[in-house]
Motif scaffolding. Structure first.
Motif, mmCIF file in Angstrom:
data_model
loop_
_atom_site.group_PDB
_atom_site.id
_atom_site.type_symbol
_atom_site.label_atom_id
_atom_site.label_comp_id
_atom_site.label_asym_id
_atom_site.label_seq_id
_atom_site.Cartn_x
_atom_site.Cartn_y
_atom_site.Cartn_z
ATOM 1 N N LEU A 175 0.733 -1.115 -0.312
ATOM 2 C CA LEU A 175 0.015 0.153 -0.073
ATOM 3 C C LEU A 175 0.859 1.461 -0.152
ATOM 4 C CD1 LEU A 175 -2.669 1.217 0.593
ATOM 5 C CD2 LEU A 175 -2.495 1.391 3.312
ATOM 6 N N PHE A 176 1.666 1.357 1.123
ATOM 7 C CA PHE A 176 2.134 2.732 1.023
ATOM 8 C C PHE A 176 3.455 2.553 -0.398
ATOM 9 C CE2 PHE A 176 3.218 2.781 5.723
ATOM 10 C CZ PHE A 176 1.407 3.076 6.170
ATOM 11 N N ALA A 177 4.057 1.242 -0.567
ATOM 12 C CA ALA A 177 5.193 1.523 -2.488
ATOM 13 C C ALA A 177 4.048 1.954 -2.839
ATOM 14 C CB ALA A 177 5.359 0.010 -2.467
ATOM 15 N N ASP A 178 2.496 1.567 -2.983
ATOM 16 C CA ASP A 178 2.059 2.081 -4.224
ATOM 17 C C ASP A 178 1.671 3.310 -4.376
ATOM 18 O OD1 ASP A 178 1.344 -0.846 -5.408
ATOM 19 O OD2 ASP A 178 0.040 -0.543 -4.318
ATOM 20 N N PHE A 179 1.356 3.918 -3.187
ATOM 21 C CA PHE A 179 0.670 5.653 -2.244
ATOM 22 C C PHE A 179 2.057 5.868 -3.543
ATOM 23 C CE2 PHE A 179 0.823 9.158 0.920
ATOM 24 C CZ PHE A 179 0.196 9.621 -0.009
ATOM 25 N N GLY A 182 2.752 6.947 -7.206
ATOM 26 C CA GLY A 182 1.232 7.924 -7.213
ATOM 27 C C GLY A 182 -0.074 7.219 -7.314
ATOM 28 N N LYS A 183 -0.123 5.339 -7.195
ATOM 29 C CA LYS A 183 -1.352 4.757 -7.787
ATOM 30 C C LYS A 183 -2.074 5.225 -6.737
ATOM 31 C CE LYS A 183 1.607 0.879 -9.080
ATOM 32 N NZ LYS A 183 2.141 -0.544 -8.907
ATOM 33 N N THR A 184 -3.853 5.088 -8.018
ATOM 34 C CA THR A 184 -4.764 5.647 -7.513
ATOM 35 C C THR A 184 -5.075 3.631 -6.308
ATOM 36 O OG1 THR A 184 -5.754 6.107 -9.217
ATOM 37 C CG2 THR A 184 -7.417 5.601 -7.492
ATOM 38 N N ILE A 185 -5.164 5.014 -4.991
ATOM 39 C CA ILE A 185 -5.750 4.399 -3.740
ATOM 40 C C ILE A 185 -6.910 3.743 -3.480
ATOM 41 C CG2 ILE A 185 -4.832 3.481 -1.746
ATOM 42 C CD1 ILE A 185 -2.653 3.384 -3.351
ATOM 43 N N SER A 243 -1.611 11.934 -4.070
ATOM 44 C CA SER A 243 -3.217 12.269 -3.829
ATOM 45 C C SER A 243 -3.892 11.174 -3.083
ATOM 46 C CB SER A 243 -4.145 12.199 -5.702
ATOM 47 O OG SER A 243 -5.859 11.921 -5.275
ATOM 48 N N LEU A 244 -4.783 11.767 -1.841
ATOM 49 C CA LEU A 244 -5.328 10.680 -1.024
ATOM 50 C C LEU A 244 -6.802 10.184 -1.141
ATOM 51 C CD1 LEU A 244 -4.696 13.439 2.531
ATOM 52 C CD2 LEU A 244 -3.277 11.181 1.493
ATOM 53 N N PRO A 245 -6.580 8.735 -0.468
ATOM 54 C CA PRO A 245 -8.128 8.320 -0.792
ATOM 55 C C PRO A 245 -9.380 9.027 -0.005
ATOM 56 C CG PRO A 245 -6.921 7.077 0.426
ATOM 57 C CD PRO A 245 -5.940 7.786 -0.317
#
Length: 281
Positions: A175-179, A182-185, A243-245
């Motif tokens: 999750l942290f790596a995707d964040f 810049g991936k959509t969470i 960008s935050l979910p």
């Protein structure tokens, strides 16, 4: 203390083993593969050993499932899933009883409550209402343990976070790596507990007189964590502008009432504990 631990190589098991090592306990690992260190007894839920060495306690964390899935972990073979996890656990408990192991601690799950609406405050005295085969299996293993003449206790644990050992992966590593990438969470919230707080609950249960813990189940949870809040804290710690979910209403996730365990002296780390974990990454 001498402990028999199933699933000691798993995520939760590694928290237990790290704590036992700090305390100087003797641990017998019950796993499929031989550990790098420590005493080992080959163990598989499909064919659990009929004889076990004596010990002060058995901590049963092993769970056979499709990798990465708990609910739905049976895949397309529910009969095999039940045979391994339910029947295998019962045979393990019986072997521990025959070996004179006085205490058995079973790692159950909040999945036993899944049928309740999110507005429900989950307490141990609620009629259990699982909606998955995973939750049903955990419930039935709890019942089987209660029917044995041992000091049996079930811990209905929620999601576990934290580093089992320094610099190891944790449940939010991807999750942290995707964040960061810049991936959509996807928005999500869940009840969470640091692994060390779960271990503290286990240690407390093992230390208490049998009349306080025998044939009982305890909720073990701490805080409702929204990915929005979690990633905001992580982003601030790392200096990230991402960008935050969307935030999720806390009322959409049923909280587990842990008053019963709190009254015995257990106090998890709460948000300060979570923030400490994030800042240490």
């Amino acid at each position: 203390m001498k402990l028999l631990v199933t699933g000691s190589s798993g995520y939760i098991g590694r928290f237990i083993i790290a704590d036992a090592k700090r305390r100087g306990d003797k641990v017998i690992h019950l796993t499929r593969s031989e550990p790098d260190e420590g005493e080992w007894l080959p163990f598989d839920l499909e064919n659990p050993p009929t004889r076990l060495p004596t010990a002060d306690a058995l901590i049963h964390c092993a769970f056979d499932h499709i990798p990465g899935r708990y609910r739905g972990g049976e895949g397309d073979d529910p009969n095999r899933f039940l045979k391994r996890n339910l029947e295998g656990s019962v045979k393990l408990f019986e072997a521990a009883k025959d070996a004179g192991v006085p205490r058995i601690l079973f790692l159950s799950s909040r999945a036993v409550y899944d049928g309740y609406p999110a507005t429900t405050r989950l307490t141990e005295d609620l009629p259990l209402n699982p909606t998955s085969l995973y939750g049903q299996m955990k419930w039935e293993v709890e019942q089987a343990l209660n029917n044995l003449d041992v000091i049996g206790t079930s811990l209905r644990a929620t999601g576990i976070y934290g580093h089992p050992t320094p610099n190891s992966d944790h449940k939010w590593s991807k999750l942290f790596a995707d964040f960061e990438a810049g991936k959509t969470i996807e928005p999500r919230a869940g009840t969470e507990l640091h692994g060390n707080d779960l271990v503290a609950a286990i240690r407390l249960i093992l230390s208490l007189p049998k009349e306080q813990v025998a044939n009982q189940a305890f909720n073990v949870s701490d805080i409702v964590v929204d990915r929005h809040d979690l990633l905001k804290a992580y982003g601030e710690h790392k200096g990230l502008d991402r960008s935050l979910p969307s935030a999720v209403s806390k009322s959409e996730k049923a909280e587990m009432d842990c008053t019963k365990l709190n009254n015995l002296g257990w106090n998890p780390g709460g948000w300060p504990g979570l923030n400490k974990f994030v800042r240490a990454i």
